[in-house]
Design a protein around this motif. Structure first.
Motif, PDB file in Angstrom:
ATOM      1  N   ASP A  46       1.336 -51.423  27.946  1.00 12.79           N
ATOM      2  CA  ASP A  46       2.681 -50.998  28.331  1.00 12.79           C
ATOM      3  C   ASP A  46       3.262 -52.071  29.243  1.00 12.79           C
ATOM      4  OD1 ASP A  46       4.973 -49.773  29.413  1.00 12.79           O
ATOM      5  OD2 ASP A  46       4.098 -47.786  29.157  1.00 12.79           O
ATOM      6  N   ASP A  47       4.236 -52.789  28.725  1.00 12.95           N
ATOM      7  CA  ASP A  47       4.831 -53.924  29.431  1.00 12.95           C
ATOM      8  C   ASP A  47       5.508 -53.507  30.734  1.00 12.95           C
ATOM      9  OD1 ASP A  47       5.629 -56.667  29.641  1.00 12.95           O
ATOM     10  OD2 ASP A  47       7.589 -56.165  28.805  1.00 12.95           O
ATOM     11  N   ARG A  48       5.817 -52.227  30.881  1.00 15.72           N
ATOM     12  CA  ARG A  48       6.454 -51.743  32.107  1.00 15.72           C
ATOM     13  C   ARG A  48       5.474 -51.650  33.268  1.00 15.72           C
ATOM     14  NH1 ARG A  48       8.507 -46.134  29.892  1.00 15.72           N
ATOM     15  NH2 ARG A  48       6.298 -46.197  29.277  1.00 15.72           N
ATOM     16  N   MET A  49       4.170 -51.630  32.953  1.00 15.19           N
ATOM     17  CA  MET A  49       3.190 -51.275  33.960  1.00 15.19           C
ATOM     18  C   MET A  49       2.045 -52.273  34.093  1.00 15.19           C
ATOM     19  SD  MET A  49       2.955 -47.246  32.911  1.00 15.19           S
ATOM     20  CE  MET A  49       2.282 -46.732  34.492  1.00 15.19           C
ATOM     21  N   GLU A  50       1.910 -53.198  33.156  1.00 15.12           N
ATOM     22  CA  GLU A  50       0.744 -54.085  33.172  1.00 15.12           C
ATOM     23  C   GLU A  50       1.069 -55.405  32.493  1.00 15.12           C
ATOM     24  OE1 GLU A  50      -2.330 -52.102  30.898  1.00 15.12           O
ATOM     25  OE2 GLU A  50      -0.803 -51.254  29.571  1.00 15.12           O
ATOM     26  N   GLU A  51       0.260 -56.398  32.808  1.00 16.03           N
ATOM     27  CA  GLU A  51       0.412 -57.698  32.184  1.00 16.03           C
ATOM     28  C   GLU A  51      -0.112 -57.647  30.742  1.00 16.03           C
ATOM     29  OE1 GLU A  51       1.813 -60.451  33.489  1.00 16.03           O
ATOM     30  OE2 GLU A  51       2.329 -59.282  35.287  1.00 16.03           O
ATOM     31  N   ILE A  52       0.542 -58.376  29.867  1.00 13.39           N
ATOM     32  CA  ILE A  52       0.099 -58.436  28.474  1.00 13.39           C
ATOM     33  C   ILE A  52      -0.874 -59.604  28.313  1.00 13.39           C
ATOM     34  CG2 ILE A  52       0.823 -58.793  26.083  1.00 13.39           C
ATOM     35  CD1 ILE A  52       3.513 -57.557  26.858  1.00 13.39           C
ATOM     36  N   PRO A  53      -2.088 -59.347  27.845  1.00 14.99           N
ATOM     37  CA  PRO A  53      -3.087 -60.419  27.690  1.00 14.99           C
ATOM     38  C   PRO A  53      -2.894 -61.161  26.364  1.00 14.99           C
ATOM     39  CG  PRO A  53      -4.090 -58.321  27.152  1.00 14.99           C
ATOM     40  CD  PRO A  53      -2.663 -58.018  27.551  1.00 14.99           C
ATOM     41  N   TYR A  54      -1.967 -62.096  26.348  1.00 16.82           N
ATOM     42  CA  TYR A  54      -1.617 -62.763  25.104  1.00 16.82           C
ATOM     43  C   TYR A  54      -2.793 -63.472  24.435  1.00 16.82           C
ATOM     44  CZ  TYR A  54       3.253 -62.038  26.521  1.00 16.82           C
ATOM     45  OH  TYR A  54       4.455 -61.469  26.898  1.00 16.82           O
ATOM     46  N   ASP A  55      -3.751 -63.909  25.228  1.00 18.21           N
ATOM     47  CA  ASP A  55      -4.866 -64.660  24.660  1.00 18.21           C
ATOM     48  C   ASP A  55      -6.024 -63.771  24.218  1.00 18.21           C
ATOM     49  OD1 ASP A  55      -3.715 -67.238  24.943  1.00 18.21           O
ATOM     50  OD2 ASP A  55      -4.120 -67.161  27.102  1.00 18.21           O
ATOM     51  N   GLU A  56      -5.910 -62.460  24.408  1.00 20.67           N
ATOM     52  CA  GLU A  56      -6.951 -61.552  23.917  1.00 20.67           C
ATOM     53  C   GLU A  56      -6.920 -61.527  22.396  1.00 20.67           C
ATOM     54  OE1 GLU A  56      -7.833 -57.471  25.747  1.00 20.67           O
ATOM     55  OE2 GLU A  56      -6.667 -56.974  23.956  1.00 20.67           O
ATOM     56  N   PRO A  57      -8.052 -61.719  21.746  1.00 19.98           N
ATOM     57  CA  PRO A  57      -8.062 -61.764  20.271  1.00 19.98           C
ATOM     58  C   PRO A  57      -7.531 -60.466  19.653  1.00 19.98           C
ATOM     59  CG  PRO A  57     -10.110 -62.620  21.148  1.00 19.98           C
ATOM     60  CD  PRO A  57      -9.384 -62.006  22.312  1.00 19.98           C
ATOM     61  N   THR A  58      -6.689 -60.587  18.658  1.00 19.78           N
ATOM     62  CA  THR A  58      -6.167 -59.445  17.901  1.00 19.78           C
ATOM     63  C   THR A  58      -5.697 -59.955  16.547  1.00 19.78           C
ATOM     64  OG1 THR A  58      -4.732 -57.503  17.992  1.00 19.78           O
ATOM     65  CG2 THR A  58      -3.778 -59.590  18.722  1.00 19.78           C
ATOM     66  N   ASP A  59      -5.630 -59.059  15.584  1.00 24.43           N
ATOM     67  CA  ASP A  59      -5.217 -59.466  14.236  1.00 24.43           C
ATOM     68  C   ASP A  59      -3.728 -59.244  13.997  1.00 24.43           C
ATOM     69  OD1 ASP A  59      -7.873 -60.147  13.116  1.00 24.43           O
ATOM     70  OD2 ASP A  59      -8.289 -58.034  13.514  1.00 24.43           O
ATOM     71  N   LEU A  60      -3.171 -58.221  14.633  1.00 25.58           N
ATOM     72  CA  LEU A  60      -1.787 -57.852  14.368  1.00 25.58           C
ATOM     73  C   LEU A  60      -1.209 -57.196  15.613  1.00 25.58           C
ATOM     74  CD1 LEU A  60       0.433 -57.552  12.083  1.00 25.58           C
ATOM     75  CD2 LEU A  60      -0.487 -55.243  11.722  1.00 25.58           C
ATOM     76  N   VAL A  61       0.057 -57.471  15.898  1.00 24.21           N
ATOM     77  CA  VAL A  61       0.772 -56.857  17.027  1.00 24.21           C
ATOM     78  C   VAL A  61       1.922 -56.026  16.480  1.00 24.21           C
ATOM     79  CG1 VAL A  61       2.289 -57.334  18.998  1.00 24.21           C
ATOM     80  CG2 VAL A  61       0.166 -58.619  18.718  1.00 24.21           C
ATOM     81  N   ALA A  62       2.097 -54.829  17.031  1.00 19.19           N
ATOM     82  CA  ALA A  62       3.183 -53.948  16.600  1.00 19.19           C
ATOM     83  C   ALA A  62       3.948 -53.453  17.821  1.00 19.19           C
ATOM     84  CB  ALA A  62       2.638 -52.764  15.802  1.00 19.19           C
ATOM     85  N   MET A  63       5.283 -53.452  17.713  1.00 24.23           N
ATOM     86  CA  MET A  63       6.134 -53.000  18.813  1.00 24.23           C
ATOM     87  C   MET A  63       7.210 -52.058  18.306  1.00 24.23           C
ATOM     88  SD  MET A  63       6.776 -56.305  21.289  1.00 24.23           S
ATOM     89  CE  MET A  63       6.821 -57.605  20.043  1.00 24.23           C
ATOM     90  N   THR A  64       7.470 -50.991  19.075  1.00 22.86           N
ATOM     91  CA  THR A  64       8.624 -50.132  18.859  1.00 22.86           C
ATOM     92  C   THR A  64       9.747 -50.653  19.731  1.00 22.86           C
ATOM     93  OG1 THR A  64       7.285 -48.186  18.347  1.00 22.86           O
ATOM     94  CG2 THR A  64       9.541 -47.802  19.087  1.00 22.86           C
TER      95      THR A  64
END
Length: 289
Positions: A46-64
Motif C-alpha cells: 500500500d503506497d499510502r503506508m509503506e515503501e514499495i520494494p521495486y527490486d524485490e523479485p516478482t513476475d507481474l505487477v497489478a494496480m487499481t
C-alpha cells in the motif's frame, strides 16, 4: 508465479506521512486477491503506508487506478518496467482512458475483473497476455468474497469496507459510475453480505458500505437492513436523497445501525440539476424521478 498488487497513493510530500483520514483498507485489492486462482503467490504493498520494494523479485505487477492516483501509478509502473517487470492496470481511470494508460502498462483491464482477471493470469503464464481485457457482459457478483488476508498487519482505520452492490440505475450526466456501468446495478446476495459482516465483527462493529448507491433498489435494501438489524453494528454509506421519501426505509436504516449517509448535492439550482439528469434532487422529483 508471483504477482505483486499495489495500491497507489495520491501523492505525498517527501518525509511526510500520508493523510491519516484517507488510510482506509483498499477493498479493490482484496477483491482481486479473492479472484486469484490457487497456486499463484500474492504480495501486496500500500503506497499510502509503506515503501514499495521495486527490486524485490516478482513476475507481474497489478494496480487499481483512479484518476486522482493515475500520475502516481504511472510513476510506479515506470520503475517496474525499467526493471523488466510487466504491469497491468485496471479500475475506472483505465476503463475510461484506456489509450492513455496503455502507454504505461503492458495490459489494461477495462471494466469489471471477475471474469477476466483469472483469464489474464492464465494468458500471462503461457506468455500470451493480451493488451486489453474486457468483459463481454456484467459479471455475476452474487457470491464474490474479498480475501482480506493480504491486508493483515497494516494500520488501516478501524472500520471495514463492504461492497453490497455495484453501479447505479440513475443517469446523472456527470457520473463516471453511470458511464462505466450504463445505468445498471449488480448486487451480491444478502446471505453473502451478512456472512462477510459476521466474519468481521470480531475485529470491528463499524462498517462503510462503499456502494455507489446503497438504496438503488428499495425493496432489496429494506431486506438487507432488516437482516443487519439484529447484528448490532454501526454503518455509513452513500445513497441518493430519494430514500427520504420512504419513512419505512428511514426507520429500517436507523434500526440496523446507520449513523451517517453521504448524499450528493451537486447544485441547489433546479435548472442545473435537470440539465445533469438529476431530477430526483429537485422539488419536481419524487420517488419515481
Amino acid at each position: 508465479m508471483k504477482v505483486t498488487l499495489i495500491y497507489p497513493c495520491m501523492g505525498r510530500r517527501p518525509g511526510k506521512r500520508y493523510v491519516r483520514s484517507w488510510q482506509m483498507e483498499p477493498l479493490p485489492c482484496a477483491h482481486l486477491a479473492g479472484l486469484t486462482p490457487p497456486g499463484i503467490e500474492l504480495v501486496f504493498y500500500d503506497d499510502r503506508m509503506e515503501e514499495i520494494p521495486y527490486d524485490e523479485p516478482t513476475d507481474l505487477v497489478a494496480m487499481t487506478v483512479e484518476t486522482y492516483t493515475a500520475k502516481r501509478a504511472y510513476q510506479i509502473a515506470t520503475e517496474y518496467r525499467r526493471r523488466g517487470v510487466p504491469v497491468v492496470m485496471g479500475g475506472f481511470h483505465p476503463s475510461l482512458v484506456t489509450a492513455e494508460v496503455l502507454e504505461y502498462a503492458e495490459a489494461v483491464v477495462v471494466g469489471e475483473a471477475e471474469e477476466v482477471w483469472p483469464q489474464l493470469l492464465a494468458d500471462f503464464q503461457r506468455g500470451e497476455m493480451k493488451r486489453i481485457y474486457r468483459a463481454k457482459e456484467r459479471p455475476d457478483i452474487s457470491d464474490t468474497m474479498p480475501d482480506r488476508s493480504i491486508l493483515a498487519g497494516k494500520d488501516y482505520l478501524p472500520f471495514a469496507l463492504i461492497e453490497a452492490g455495484r453501479g447505479c440505475p440513475f443517469k446523472c450526466e456527470f457520473c463516471s459510475i453511470m458511464t462505466c456501468f450504463h445505468q445498471t446495478q449488480t448486487r451480491r446476495s444478502i446471505d453473502t453480505i451478512i456472512k462477510e459482516v459476521e466474519g468481521l465483527m470480531a475485529t470491528t462493529k463499524l462498517f462503510f458500505f462503499v456502494d455507489d448507491n446503497l438504496i438503488a433498489n428499495l425493496d432489496w435494501s429494506k431486506e438487507l437492513f432488516a437482516r443487519l438489524r439484529p447484528l448490532g453494528i454501526r454503518w455509513v454509506a452513500q445513497a441518493t436523497i430519494n430514500m427520504t421519501y420512504d419513512d419505512d426505509m428511514l426507520r429500517l436504516m436507523k434500526e440496523s445501525g446507520c449513523i451517517g449517509v453521504l448524499v450528493g448535492f451537486e447544485s441547489l439550482n433546479e435548472e442545473n440539476l435537470l440539465k445533469m439528469n438529476k431530477g430526483f434532487n429537485t422539488k419536481r422529483g419524487g420517488p419515481e424521478a
